[in-house]
Write a protein that holds these residues in place. Sequence first.
Motif, mmCIF file in Angstrom:
data_model
loop_
_atom_site.group_PDB
_atom_site.id
_atom_site.type_symbol
_atom_site.label_atom_id
_atom_site.label_comp_id
_atom_site.label_asym_id
_atom_site.label_seq_id
_atom_site.Cartn_x
_atom_site.Cartn_y
_atom_site.Cartn_z
ATOM 1 N N THR A 30 0.831 -1.206 0.000
ATOM 2 C CA THR A 30 0.000 0.000 0.000
ATOM 3 C C THR A 30 0.865 1.254 0.000
ATOM 4 O O THR A 30 1.829 1.362 0.763
ATOM 5 C CB THR A 30 -0.917 0.012 1.234
ATOM 6 N N VAL A 31 0.516 2.188 -0.849
ATOM 7 C CA VAL A 31 1.241 3.454 -0.921
ATOM 8 C C VAL A 31 0.891 4.312 0.290
ATOM 9 O O VAL A 31 -0.271 4.651 0.519
ATOM 10 C CB VAL A 31 0.896 4.227 -2.218
ATOM 11 N N VAL A 70 6.732 5.729 -0.545
ATOM 12 C CA VAL A 70 6.814 4.844 0.616
ATOM 13 C C VAL A 70 5.704 3.811 0.501
ATOM 14 O O VAL A 70 4.523 4.156 0.413
ATOM 15 C CB VAL A 70 6.688 5.623 1.945
ATOM 16 N N ILE A 71 6.103 2.533 0.486
ATOM 17 C CA ILE A 71 5.154 1.430 0.342
ATOM 18 C C ILE A 71 5.183 0.577 1.606
ATOM 19 O O ILE A 71 6.249 0.159 2.063
ATOM 20 C CB ILE A 71 5.522 0.545 -0.870
ATOM 21 N N GLU A 72 4.013 0.337 2.157
ATOM 22 C CA GLU A 72 3.918 -0.508 3.347
ATOM 23 C C GLU A 72 3.708 -1.963 2.934
ATOM 24 O O GLU A 72 2.754 -2.301 2.234
ATOM 25 C CB GLU A 72 2.753 -0.065 4.241
ATOM 26 N N VAL A 73 4.631 -2.807 3.384
ATOM 27 C CA VAL A 73 4.559 -4.241 3.095
ATOM 28 C C VAL A 73 4.683 -4.987 4.418
ATOM 29 O O VAL A 73 5.721 -4.905 5.082
ATOM 30 C CB VAL A 73 5.691 -4.685 2.134
ATOM 31 N N GLY A 74 3.629 -5.685 4.802
ATOM 32 C CA GLY A 74 3.662 -6.448 6.050
ATOM 33 C C GLY A 74 3.936 -5.597 7.271
ATOM 34 O O GLY A 74 4.635 -6.032 8.197
ATOM 35 N N SER A 86 -3.626 3.187 -2.311
ATOM 36 C CA SER A 86 -3.797 2.162 -3.343
ATOM 37 C C SER A 86 -2.622 1.188 -3.318
ATOM 38 O O SER A 86 -1.590 1.449 -2.700
ATOM 39 C CB SER A 86 -3.902 2.806 -4.729
ATOM 40 N N GLU A 87 -2.802 0.066 -3.983
ATOM 41 C CA GLU A 87 -1.740 -0.932 -4.037
ATOM 42 C C GLU A 87 -0.809 -0.654 -5.202
ATOM 43 O O GLU A 87 -1.246 -0.252 -6.282
ATOM 44 C CB GLU A 87 -2.335 -2.338 -4.171
#
Length: 205
Positions: free
Chosen positions: A8-9, A18-22, A42-43
């Motif tokens: 997710t942005v 910055v992208i959130e992963v886990g 958004s993804e």
Amino acid sequence: MISTLRGTVLSALGTIVVIEVGGVGFSVNVTPAEALGARIGSELRLNTTLIVREDALTLFGFATPDELGVFELLIGVTGVGPKSALGVLSALSPDDIARAVAADDDAVFRKVSGIGPKTAKLITLSLAGKLVPTSPAAVPRIAAGVPAVDSVLAALVGLGWSERVAAQTLDEVVAETDESARASVPALLRLTLGRLGPSQHGRAS
């Protein structure tokens, strides 16, 4: 090695997304067009490479494997660092770069900020035979004489649209906009993105 990121942005500003992963936020260096096309909440999926330096670990992300591949070739050229390579891909699509290299046209690279005449020539010499254009250049009919068009077209291709679709839409936008909007890359890019809708790679994620 971090090869891809999908999440997710959280933010998109300048050339940093910055992208959130886990639950972990990854700061990724991208082209201005990529950052502009990212939507908070958004993804987004990016093809990435991790550049390791003594004082930093820096992620660079791209919409397509082709862009990533060209980036990795560019940073292998003497005098071209990651930031300069990102600058080249901010201004030119992988096909633009391949065509310039095939034609030994170093003038294309001299137009990129931070790339001098010597480095531009080294790019064409070092990448000769390593890149093959996949399509002929698409030149918008009405937009052909507008200076900002080449940069906007390259940005749209980088976001996942075909040159044909991007060029056709850009041609329509240029025909309907005033001179001040035509002269601004960000303004022209926003208007064209508004007509095209969500980015192609964003839909596929």
